[in-house]
Structures are given as C-alpha cells and as structure tokens.
Scaffold this active site. Structure first.
Site, PDB file in Angstrom:
ATOM      1  N   LEU A 572       0.757  -1.049   0.132  1.00 24.55           N
ATOM      2  CA  LEU A 572      -0.017  -0.090   0.069  1.00 24.55           C
ATOM      3  C   LEU A 572       0.723   1.221   0.018  1.00 24.55           C
ATOM      4  CD1 LEU A 572      -2.689  -1.012   2.770  1.00 24.55           C
ATOM      5  CD2 LEU A 572      -2.946  -1.014   0.259  1.00 24.55           C
ATOM      6  N   GLY A 573       1.978   1.243   0.577  1.00 26.06           N
ATOM      7  CA  GLY A 573       2.961   2.246   0.769  1.00 26.06           C
ATOM      8  C   GLY A 573       4.116   2.008   1.472  1.00 26.06           C
ATOM      9  N   LYS A 574       5.220   3.135   1.469  1.00 28.39           N
ATOM     10  CA  LYS A 574       6.286   2.980   2.201  1.00 28.39           C
ATOM     11  C   LYS A 574       6.655   4.315   2.756  1.00 28.39           C
ATOM     12  CE  LYS A 574       8.461  -0.661  -0.950  1.00 28.39           C
ATOM     13  NZ  LYS A 574       9.670  -1.033  -1.900  1.00 28.39           N
ATOM     14  N   GLY A 575       7.183   4.238   4.047  1.00 28.78           N
ATOM     15  CA  GLY A 575       7.633   5.240   4.855  1.00 28.78           C
ATOM     16  C   GLY A 575       8.828   5.093   5.679  1.00 28.78           C
ATOM     17  N   PHE A 577       8.731   4.459   8.617  1.00 29.01           N
ATOM     18  CA  PHE A 577       8.529   3.203   9.670  1.00 29.01           C
ATOM     19  C   PHE A 577       9.133   1.743   8.529  1.00 29.01           C
ATOM     20  CE2 PHE A 577       6.594   1.528  13.076  1.00 29.01           C
ATOM     21  CZ  PHE A 577       6.195  -0.007  12.978  1.00 29.01           C
ATOM     22  N   GLY A 578       8.888   1.736   7.534  1.00 25.10           N
ATOM     23  CA  GLY A 578       8.900   0.330   6.909  1.00 25.10           C
ATOM     24  C   GLY A 578       7.932   0.558   5.897  1.00 25.10           C
ATOM     25  N   THR A 579       7.123  -0.724   5.545  1.00 18.19           N
ATOM     26  CA  THR A 579       6.425  -0.774   4.355  1.00 18.19           C
ATOM     27  C   THR A 579       4.864  -1.278   4.897  1.00 18.19           C
ATOM     28  OG1 THR A 579       8.094  -1.631   2.819  1.00 18.19           O
ATOM     29  CG2 THR A 579       6.040  -2.165   2.118  1.00 18.19           C
ATOM     30  N   LYS A 593       1.330  -2.554   8.931  1.00 21.52           N
ATOM     31  CA  LYS A 593       2.634  -1.836   9.079  1.00 21.52           C
ATOM     32  C   LYS A 593       3.600  -2.422   9.547  1.00 21.52           C
ATOM     33  CE  LYS A 593       2.865   2.423  10.796  1.00 21.52           C
ATOM     34  NZ  LYS A 593       2.539   3.961  10.990  1.00 21.52           N
ATOM     35  N   ASP A 690       3.547  14.907  15.272  1.00 18.41           N
ATOM     36  CA  ASP A 690       3.652  14.694  13.811  1.00 18.41           C
ATOM     37  C   ASP A 690       2.525  14.857  12.906  1.00 18.41           C
ATOM     38  OD1 ASP A 690       5.541  14.023  11.506  1.00 18.41           O
ATOM     39  OD2 ASP A 690       5.449  11.847  11.959  1.00 18.41           O
TER      40      ASP A 690
END
Length: 872
Positions: A572-575, A577-579, A593, A690
């Site tokens: 779904l996405g990456k950031g 924190f992780g995937t 997540k 944040d």
C-alpha cells in the site's frame, strides 16, 4: 414597533372547533391521539380532516384517562383523552423513521382535570436522551402546545415524558410532520418554535390543509401595522411551501415613512434565534414605484441589504448563522432605503430558538438489539427500560453498564438479565452488542443450544448461564477454543452435567471437575469484579478510554501476519517506519505496517503507538486492530483506509477526481476533531508531534482520520502547559518555537495543523526553493498583502468555493502558525471555526444556485459589500 410573543401560548386556540375544511394528502403524517382506545381505533377530526389514531402501538406503558366534560365542549377531539405515566421516571414513545429526515414535532398537553385532583403537574419532555423543555401549564383548563423542528440522527426517534417530582407526566396528542430536507437549515442543534405569524385581518390562524405541512400560523396584527392583500395567486413554489393564505397578505407600517420593527425576548439570555422571513410583492407597482429596504437587528447589525421582493413570488430569507443577543432581547427592523418610494413589507415571519442536544445517543445497532431483546423476552414491565438504553447516564437501563467515550456514542459493555423469567432460546440479538464484556443470563428458564456467536464476540470475557435447567450444555468447538485459551470464562449450572465437544464428539463430563475449574478461575472473577467497580467509580474521568481492551487480546503472531497479507503480496505504501501491506483479517480489510529492521523508529516508538491506540478511541483517529511483537518481527495492524492519505489525494497521485472545497472543509474539520480529542479528551492528554498531510488518512467516503502516533507524548496533568523533550517531527511542519526551546505543548500540534490547512486550501508544497518565500506560511502571507485570495487558492478548484469561507480558513491557518505559541488558538477553537466554514459551504451549495431558481435566499452572504472582502 410590534412585540411578538411566543406563539405557542396561543396555539391552543388552533384546537377549538372551527368550520370543516377539505382534506388533502397526509402522506408521512403521524397523528396520535394519546390515550385513545382501543389500540386500533382511528377517526377523522372534522374541523381539520386530519386522521388520528391511537398511540398504543408506539408506547408500552402509561394509563389512559379523559378530561372533564366541562373542558371538552370547545376543543378538538384529539385533546379529549390523555395518557399519563405514574410508574417509572421516564416513559417514551418510539418511532421507526429514517435517519437525516427533518420533522416538525408537535406535542399537546390539556390537563382538563383528567385525574380529578385539580392539581396541574410539572414535568419535562425529552427528544431522545436530551431535554427538550419543561412542561408548565397555567391552569386546570388551560393547555400547552410545544413545537420543534428536528433532524433525526438515527432511524429511530424517541420522545419521552420525564418526572421532576412535581406530579405525574401526561400527554394529549403527538404529531409528526415531514418537512423538506433543504429547509430550516441550521449550523447545529434543533429548532424550538417561538413564533410563526402572518398578517391579515382574518382568520385568526392557519394550519392544515391550507398549510400542507400542518404548520400553525397565528395572525399578528395591531397598532403600527397596516394589512395589504391580493386576490391574485402568488407563486409559492419554493421548498418552504408557504400557504397561499400567508403569501397573499402582508403588512406595511401604518406610517409609510417609518420602519417595520418586531421585538421578541427569549427566556434564556444565552439562547440564539433563527429567523425565516417570507416576502412577495403583492401590489401592482407603478413605473416609478420602488420598494426596497434593508433588514437589521439589535441596533444596526446587518442582516440583508437592498431587498426588493419578487413580484407575486415568495422568497424565503434566512441566515446560516443564528442571531444572538447579550440579554435575550431581539429587535428586527425593516427600513426603506433612500431609493425607495414605498414602505417595507413582510408576508410571513417564523422565529425559532436554538436547542443544542448535548447528549449523544447510544449506538443505533445496540439500541435496536436492546429493543428486540426487550420484545423477545417480554420485558416491557421493566420500568426503567424506556428510551435510550445508556443515555443520559442517570437513566441508564437497569441491568446494563455502558461506556461513555468522550465525543463518541455510548456503548453497552455488560448486560445482566439474571432472574428475569426468560424463556425460549438465547436470542442472536445479543451478538449485536459488539462491545459486551460481561453477560449474565443465570437463573432463568432458557432452553436450546449455547449459541456459537458467543465465540465471535471478541471482547466478551464472562458468560454466566447457570440455573437454566433446560439449556443444552454442549459447548461448541469455537467457544471451547476460547475457553482453552483463557480468553473467556463460561459458568454453567453446578447441578447438571455439561457436555464438552472434543474433536467432533460429545462427551459427558461431571460437573464437579467443572466446579473445581470455576473455583480455579475465581481469582479472575474477583479481578473482573474489581475492574467493574473501578470502572463505575471512574467512568467520568476515563471517558477517553475503552475499559474493554485487554492488551494480549490484540496480539497477533507473525505467521498470522503472513497469512493475512498473503505473504506480503500487495504493497500500500512505504515510509520511514517501513512498508505498509494490504491484508484481510476475518473478512475485514486491514493495513499492516511492518517495522523495517533499519527503521529510525525503534521498538520504543512502536511500543508507544501500541499503548496509545489500545486505550484511545475516537471516530477521527485510525483504529488499531492488532499488533505483532514476535521476535524481531514488529507490525501494527490498522483499520483499512481505502483512499490513502490526504497528500496523495491532493497531489493527484491516486488519480480520480479533484477534492472539492466541500471535501476539503470536511476533511479539515474531521482531522481537527481527532487532534482536539488527543488534547482534551484523553487522560492524560496527548501531543501528536507529527501532524502532516501524509498522516491524515481517508476512508472510502473520504472521511478523515489522524494516524501515526509513534512520536506522541503524554501531556502533564498537573497544570503544566508543556514538557521538555528532544525535538522530533517533520521539517516544514515543525513548530519553530519547539525547535528553538525544546518545550513541547499542544500549541506545537496547532502549528503543524495550521500548515496542513494551508496545504489543503492552496495545494502548494510546504517548502519550495523556487519560490521567493520558500515556506508556505511566508508565501501565503506575502500573497495576501495583495488582497486577492484567489491567487493562493488551488486553481484545480476552478473558483468553486465560498469566498467568505476561504478567507476565514486562511486567516485561521495563519493564526495557527503564529511564531508565538501564546497567540495561537486552541484546537477546540479551531474545530469551532472550521465547523462554521463547513456550514458556509453547505449553505452555498444548498443555497445560491438552487435559491436563484427556487425563490429563496440565504441572506448571510447576500450583501455584496459585506461578503466580498478585499485586502485585509
């Protein structure tokens, strides 16, 4: 000057016998003669041709009575009988309707010495769990009529009569009339009728069938007013459906050079008013005649400028904001302009008092379940089982315990129906009580099987079925698994043998070992008992927490994570924190997540987010479904948000349609509500640290929820306004004062949210080195000095927004990003301001285009000089 008194003082005259009228369609009308017998009885009131029926199918309590003959002679038939309520503190009528429908509700009270005591009672009437008003009658022979315009929040409406210790409540008739949903719009709350007047020498009042909605119009006439009328038809085809009898008459001042002035006073000085004014030019004007006037209130506050009524066509004017007064007194003035050769006029005037309904209703599915449980087991004799099961808290149903999360609906967490002579099987309606922790059905005459749905009630910890001799004690496999995992305690009779199903076979097990097993978990029962006592004592102080959360209940193993994500098939996405992966847990979509081993966010932040989300619940915060803490594998399992994050939607990366101004305003207010809850609804309060557009997620309906709480910090509860902490957050959104001093406060979140607001309205990056002013705050500020707000708003909006609302939200955003935290607003203030922006946009969308064609105007934005701001 004309003083307007509350028309409800005079509405009782609308119930005296009049000439018969012609019947019209009564589609959607609910007309109850309270106390009429038998329960299937109906009749048509000859003076109105309205068909009334018995109230018996809408309520299961109360006694019927009849007023004395001496008072009946001049009253309509629906006032001849009453239903009184000597038993119970609260007795309620129940209506199955449609959520978001708008109704005129009218309750009539004619005492008429029905009980022979000649003592007029005083009591309250509630709409749902909230107080509507107190019922006070002036004398034995006098009556009272109460009116309210109300929008349903659920598919069920409850109207309750409530004792106050000053006599027995009663009611004569109850009438519900559907209204068009685009009429009588308000920012919040319901409308209590104060006055609805028209201007004619005769008749004294108008109602059905001249008014198709059965609104009662009272003639208002006297010194200083002159009546005018026409025999021609007036076009009344706007959503308010003003009666011809109202539209064809009007009043002007007796002295044509003087203004029209209407005064009224509300009994509560803090109350606000909504005013709906109906205008039509009903005189044939000469070529050089002009009728033009301004409308102001309380000494010159502008309402509408340069009004020229349409010729033989009704226009309805209203303000999207309520009128307010420091002392509860209002004066509405209509003054002709210098261009006008004719005096001002008005055809009809409606005045309402705002009623804010403060009590939240219990979750609709749980209310339905409890009503069905009541019917299934014939529990109508339980006198407290009236109205909303949980609200208000002082009228909580006997045998129930409820949780009261801040800013969210009450939920039922325990149900005790022990020793209630229950018969039959265990109803599946219980499964709809999804927040239930404890269920006691002991010492009844229940039969049949132990239902498997108990296993699916994930929060259910204790079931007591002892003392039901006819109950088959075979335990389904799914329940046995929960017993084995010690996530559920099941108590059965000590005097029977229970059957435990093992590997598909039924096996009889003597109850003595079972009793020993129960004794073995007695300590757990004691803990549960202590838990409920503490919860009851501290319910108010823990509104932001859910007492049903047991931490390990949310823990998920790594193999389960692999299964739900199909071996991490869909990203779904990456950031940082992780995937984030798509998953399915028990047929429910989730977002998983996974913490990257190289992530800057370590176990401390992971643990902080889990602990926060396990205890904090709000409709505008992303919910935690579970977590994985399995060796080196760390994961957070969230509810799935189908439309991704706000930044993706603003940038167009997700494709699809551009977010409208209406979408953006709603997203802003919902995200603000989530943040405000962290600040004011949690114990201890929380600072998010944040806040940014990538941490605002959107569901399938573009509803917004705040996410990513790994950096959140507890806020002091000892009166301190800040904490000292290492700076953390995202560049561009970071409060410069916090960055400079290391002092973190709720105002740091306010700063970040201000940046988000600027992104929402401009669709510009937070920082852009190609701009002369790189940060969005500075860029917007410099552009506004030119006085042209259009230059900063997202061009993708194509100008489709409310200019006044746009100014309001930009000014609010700039206040949020003030360099000094002391000069920033609180999130509570931000929520209030954003709700006003939403109301402005709703009024514009429901108003300007439609009103131009349908003949009514929202006049809060009609004065060009006031609502087309230049440089500020």
């Amino acid at each position: 000057m004309k003083s307007i008194h509350g028309f409800l003082l005079f509405l009782i005259t609308a119930y005296v016998i009049l000439e018969s009228v012609q019947a019209q369609d009564q589609l959607g009308f609910i007309s109850l003669d309270c106390g009429l017998v038998p329960k299937n009885a109906t009749y048509t009131e000859k003076t109105t041709n309205i068909t009334y029926k018995s109230d018996a199918n809408y309520i299961d309590s109360g006694l019927v009575g009849r007023i004395s003959a001496e008072y009946k002679a001049q009253l309509q038939q629906q006032t001849w009988t009453v239903r009184s309520f000597p038993e119970g503190e609260r007795n309620c009528y129940n209506f199955n309707l449609t959520a978001k429908s708008r109704y005129l509700i009218r309750a009539t009270f004619t005492y008429g010495n029905y009980d022979g005591l000649r003592q007029v009672p005083k009591f309250d009437i509630h709409i749902g769990p909230s107080k509507w008003t107190s019922v006070k009658l002036d004398g034995v022979g006098n009556g009272a009529v109460l009116e309210m315009i109300h929008v349903l929040t659920q598919d069920r409406l409850q109207i309750c009569l409530v004792k106050t210790g000053k006599g027995i409540p009663f009611i004569s008739s109850l009438e519900l009339r559907p209204l068009n949903n685009n009429t009588y719009l308000t920012q919040s709350g319901s409308l209590i009728g104060f006055a609805r007047v028209f201007f004619s020498a005769t008749p004294t009042f108008i109602r059905y069938d001249e008014d198709i909605h059965d609104r009662v119009w009272v003639r208002q006439f006297g010194n200083g007013l002159k009546s005018i009328s026409t025999d021609l038809l007036v076009d009344t085809s706007n959503p308010y459906d003003v009666p011809q009898a109202v539209a064809k008459t009007a009043c002007v001042p007796s002295n044509a050079s003087q203004p029209l002035i209407f005064d009224w006073t509300l009994d509560n000085i803090t109350s606000q008013s909504y005013v709906y004014m109906h205008f039509a030019e009903i005189q044939t004007l000469k070529d050089n005649d002009i009728r033009e006037f301004n409308i102001t209130y309380n000494g010159g506050q502008n309402v509408y400028s340069y009004l020229r009524p349409e010729k033989f066509e009704i226009s309805t004017l209203f303000d999207s904001k309520p009128l307010s007064s420091p002392d509860g007194s209002f004066s509405l003035s209509f003054t002709k302009t210098g261009n006008s050769t004719l005096p001002p006029l008005i055809n009809g005037l409606e005045i309402y008092k705002v009623l804010d309904l403060l009590e939240l209703e219990t979750d609709q599915d749980e209310v339905s379940a409890m009503i069905n449980i009541k019917a299934t087991y014939d529990l109508s004799k339980k006198v407290s089982w009236q109205g909303d099961p949980c609200a208000p808290k002082s009228y909580q149903w006997e045998g129930l315990n409820c949780s009261y999360p801040n800013s969210d609906q009450p939920r039922i967490i325990s149900l005790n129906l022990a020793e209630n002579k229950l018969t039959g099987t265990i109803t599946p309606e219980i499964s709809k009580l999804t927040q239930l922790i404890e269920l006691d059905l002991s010492k009844n005459d229940l039969s049949g099987e132990i239902p498997e749905f108990f296993a699916d009630m994930k929060l259910l910890k204790l079931i007591n079925l002892s003392g039901n001799l006819g109950l088959n004690s075979t335990i389904p496999d799914s329940i046995q698994q929960r017993l084995d995992s010690k996530s559920l305690i099941l108590i059965l009779s000590k005097t029977v043998t229970k059957t435990v199903t093992l590997k598909g076979k039924s096996k009889k097990v003597p109850m003595i070992p079972i009793v020993a097993s129960v004794a073995g978990v007695f300590a757990l029962l004691v803990i549960l008992a202590i838990f409920f006592v503490v919860r009851r004592k501290n319910g108010e102080s823990n509104k932001g927490t859910n007492p049903s959360i047991i931490t390990k209940e949310r823990r998920i193993t790594y193999p389960e994570v692999l299964k739900m994500t199909n071996n991490f098939e869909r990203v779904l996405g990456k950031g940082g924190f992780g995937t984030v992966y798509h998953g399915n847990l028990e047929d429910t979509q989730v977002a998983v997540k996974m913490l990257s081993h190289s992530s800057a966010q370590g176990y401390k932040e992971f643990k902080a987010e889990v602990e926060l989300l396990l205890r904090v619940h709000h409709r505008n915060l992303v919910g935690l479904v579970g977590y994985c803490d399995d060796g080196d594998n760390l994961a957070l399992i969230y509810e799935y948000m189908a439309n991704g994050d706000l930044k993706e939607n603003m940038s167009g990366k997700r494709g699809g349609n551009v977010l409208t101004w209406e979408n953006r305003m709603q997203i802003a207010v919902e995200a603000a509500q989530g943040l405000e809850y962290l600040h004011n609804g949690c114990t201890p309060p929380m600072v998010h640290r944040d806040v940014k557009t990538t941490n605002i997620l959107l569901n399938e309906r573009y509803g917004a929820k705040l996410a990513d709480f790994g950096l959140s910090r507890s806020f002091p509860v000892d009166g301190e306004s800040h904490v000292s902490t290492v700076v953390a957050g995202t560049p561009g959104y970071l409060d410069p004062e916090y960055y400079r001093t290391n002092w973190l406060s709720e105002k740091s979140d306010v700063y970040s949210f201000g940046v988000v607001l600027l992104e929402i309205v401009t669709n510009q990056p937070v920082t852009d080195k190609t701009r002369e002013r790189t940060h969005i705050n500075e860029w917007v500020g410099s552009m506004l000095t030119k006085g042209d707000i259009k230059s900063i708003l997202d061009p993708k909006l194509m100008g489709d927004y409310d200019t006044n609302g746009a100014w309001k939200i930009v000014e609010l955003a700039l206040a949020c990003v003030n360099p000094s935290s002391n000069r920033r607003p609180t999130m509570a203030h931000v929520v209030t301001e954003l709700n006003e922006c939403v109301a402005l946009e709703n009024a514009r969308r429901q108003g300007r285009e439609e009103m131009h064609t349908s003949g009514y105007v929202d006049f809060s934005r009609s004065s060009a000089s006031e609502f087309s701001p230049g440089a500020r």
